[in-house]
Structures are given as C-alpha cells and as structure tokens.
Design a protein around this motif. Structure first.
Motif, PDB file in Angstrom:
ATOM      1  N   LEU A 120     -96.941  30.918 -11.634  1.00  0.00           N
ATOM      2  CA  LEU A 120     -95.920  31.092 -12.660  1.00  0.00           C
ATOM      3  C   LEU A 120     -96.595  31.264 -14.013  1.00  0.00           C
ATOM      4  N   PRO A 121     -95.886  31.764 -15.009  1.00  0.00           N
ATOM      5  CA  PRO A 121     -96.470  31.849 -16.355  1.00  0.00           C
ATOM      6  C   PRO A 121     -96.870  30.470 -16.855  1.00  0.00           C
ATOM      7  N   PRO A 122     -97.881  30.391 -17.709  1.00  0.00           N
ATOM      8  CA  PRO A 122     -98.299  29.087 -18.231  1.00  0.00           C
ATOM      9  C   PRO A 122     -97.155  28.378 -18.941  1.00  0.00           C
ATOM     10  N   SER A 123     -97.169  27.070 -18.864  1.00  0.00           N
ATOM     11  CA  SER A 123     -96.167  26.273 -19.547  1.00  0.00           C
ATOM     12  C   SER A 123     -96.384  26.321 -21.052  1.00  0.00           C
ATOM     13  N   ARG A 124     -95.311  26.138 -21.806  1.00  0.00           N
ATOM     14  CA  ARG A 124     -95.416  26.047 -23.263  1.00  0.00           C
ATOM     15  C   ARG A 124     -96.251  24.846 -23.673  1.00  0.00           C
ATOM     16  N   LEU A 176    -101.523  20.942 -25.180  1.00  0.00           N
ATOM     17  CA  LEU A 176    -102.798  20.593 -24.546  1.00  0.00           C
ATOM     18  C   LEU A 176    -103.585  21.889 -24.374  1.00  0.00           C
ATOM     19  N   ASP A 177    -104.223  22.330 -25.448  1.00  0.00           N
ATOM     20  CA  ASP A 177    -104.966  23.585 -25.374  1.00  0.00           C
ATOM     21  C   ASP A 177    -106.393  23.311 -24.903  1.00  0.00           C
ATOM     22  N   ARG A 178    -107.188  24.376 -24.801  1.00  0.00           N
ATOM     23  CA  ARG A 178    -108.535  24.228 -24.243  1.00  0.00           C
ATOM     24  C   ARG A 178    -109.419  23.351 -25.124  1.00  0.00           C
ATOM     25  N   ARG A 219     -93.577   7.073 -25.349  1.00  0.00           N
ATOM     26  CA  ARG A 219     -92.252   7.564 -25.724  1.00  0.00           C
ATOM     27  C   ARG A 219     -92.291   8.094 -27.142  1.00  0.00           C
ATOM     28  N   VAL A 220     -91.782   9.322 -27.303  1.00  0.00           N
ATOM     29  CA  VAL A 220     -91.664   9.947 -28.621  1.00  0.00           C
ATOM     30  C   VAL A 220     -90.225  10.435 -28.747  1.00  0.00           C
ATOM     31  N   THR A 258     -99.877  14.280 -29.943  1.00  0.00           N
ATOM     32  CA  THR A 258     -98.492  13.857 -30.160  1.00  0.00           C
ATOM     33  C   THR A 258     -97.770  14.669 -31.236  1.00  0.00           C
ATOM     34  N   PRO A 259     -98.394  14.966 -32.371  1.00  0.00           N
ATOM     35  CA  PRO A 259     -97.669  15.759 -33.383  1.00  0.00           C
ATOM     36  C   PRO A 259     -97.272  17.149 -32.914  1.00  0.00           C
ATOM     37  N   ARG A 260     -97.925  17.668 -31.881  1.00  0.00           N
ATOM     38  CA  ARG A 260     -97.622  19.015 -31.387  1.00  0.00           C
ATOM     39  C   ARG A 260     -96.525  19.037 -30.324  1.00  0.00           C
TER      40      ARG A 260
END
Length: 215
Positions: free
Chosen positions: A68-72, A77-79, A180-181, A210-212
């Motif tokens: 499937l296409p990558p999740s948003r 959680l980028d590289r 939890r956020v 967390t901020p992202r």
C-alpha cells in the motif's frame, strides 16, 4: 483478563516481520524466512505463504504481498528520526491485509534486517493500554514472554509509560513507549535481536516526534 489479545505486537511477530522484510529487501529465497523474522511489525501485516510441493510437483513458490502507499505517519517518523534507533534504516513496505483494512503505521527496518522500529496509533484507550500492561506483568508466560517491566514516563504527552519484554518465540527484545496526546494514544515499538542496545533511546525519540503527530 487474558492479556494475549491486548498485546500490540508480539502475536504477529514472525510472519509479519518475514513478510515485511522479504518485500523490503527482496532477498528471501522460496520457502525461506528472512533473518529479520526476529524483528516485528504492528498487527495487520500480511503473511508470506509458501506452497509445500508433493511428489512430482513444481518447487514451492512464495507469494508476493500486496503493498500500500506509505502512511502519512512516515512524515512523522522519517528516516532521520529512524537513524536515532537503527543503523542504515530502510522504510518497510506497508502490506495489505488479507481481510479488513491496513493499520495506519510506519515502520523502518535496520540495514541488516534484524531490527524493526514502528509508529502506530493505538486502537485502545490509554487506560486500556495501561491495564493490558499490568495484566502482562502478572502473567507474561500466557503471551509467550518473560521479563516484562513497565515504568512510568514523565514529560511525554499527558501520560506515558515504557514497557520492555523478552519474546520467547522467535527470541527478541521488544520495547514500547505508549503515550497519550490529546484524544489519541500512540505506540512506538522497537524490536531487537542479539540483545537490546537501543531501547533506552526510545523515549527520547518519542519526545522528539510528538510535536509532529497528527491531531
């Protein structure tokens, strides 16, 4: 309450990880499992199926899982974030389940295919996650685990805890950070083989991303 259905990851460890990394690395031979079967993925990943040949039957064939296409969440959680936990991280394919919908998750495998890092929202409330962890501490053997430890984490979201376990089959060390956020509960998971080396840094990574997180 039986803790087994409450676990976030280990019940699908071997088949899901093998499918993920076979698709990612394209290095599995027919009928074999990747060394990364000791890694882990969140529930919902498809399994690689292998046909066992009988007499005068062609060699076994491994099916190709549908991706499937990558999740948003891979923008969260980028590289660069994954590099804090994994050596030479590669984004793992998001596999379509045989039934139902795919979970919204983002995973990275280490370059050697032995460890897996995953971010996913929990389908359960934070209180339900806490209850599941307490149940597991009381009876880890029923879930195929041992050495379960749960510690409260401060300074992360509105509430957070860290859980570490040893999964017995296949053998691996798994660490979770659950926090939890707002109205959502998030789970950051690291599955390692050959001894836990990076689990202590998992809380720091959770704080960083967390901020992202989407609201």
């Amino acid at each position: 309450m039986d803790p087994r259905p409450l676990r976030r990851l280990p019940r699908t460890v071997a088949p899901a990880a093998a499918a993920l990394l076979c698709a990612l690395l394209a290095s599995c031979s027919p009928g074999s499992a990747s060394p990364a079967a000791s890694g882990a993925s969140h529930a919902g990943a498809a399994q690689v199926t292998t046909a066992s040949p009988g007499p005068a039957v062609a060699p076994s064939v491994t099916s190709s899982p549908k991706t499937l296409p990558p999740s948003r969440l891979c923008a969260v959680l980028d590289r660069s974030a994954a590099r804090q936990m994994l050596t030479d991280p590669k984004q793992a394919p998001r596999l379509a389940p045989g039934n139902g919908t795919a979970p919204d998750s983002c995973s990275y495998a280490s370059g050697d295919g032995m460890n897996l890092l995953t971010l996913t929202p929990s389908a359960r409330s934070y209180n339900a996650e806490v209850s599941a962890s307490h149940n597991l501490v009381r009876d880890p053997a029923s879930a195929g685990m041992r050495d379960v430890k749960v510690t409260e984490v401060t300074g992360l979201g509105q509430a957070a805890f860290r859980e570490t376990v040893v999964v017995l089959q296949p053998r691996q060390n798994v660490a979770y950070v659950v926090w939890r956020v707002g109205s959502k509960t998030w789970v950051l998971t690291l599955a390692e083989t050959g001894g836990a080396k990076a689990a202590d840094r998992l809380v720091a990574l959770a704080r960083k991303i967390t901020p992202r997180l989407p609201h």
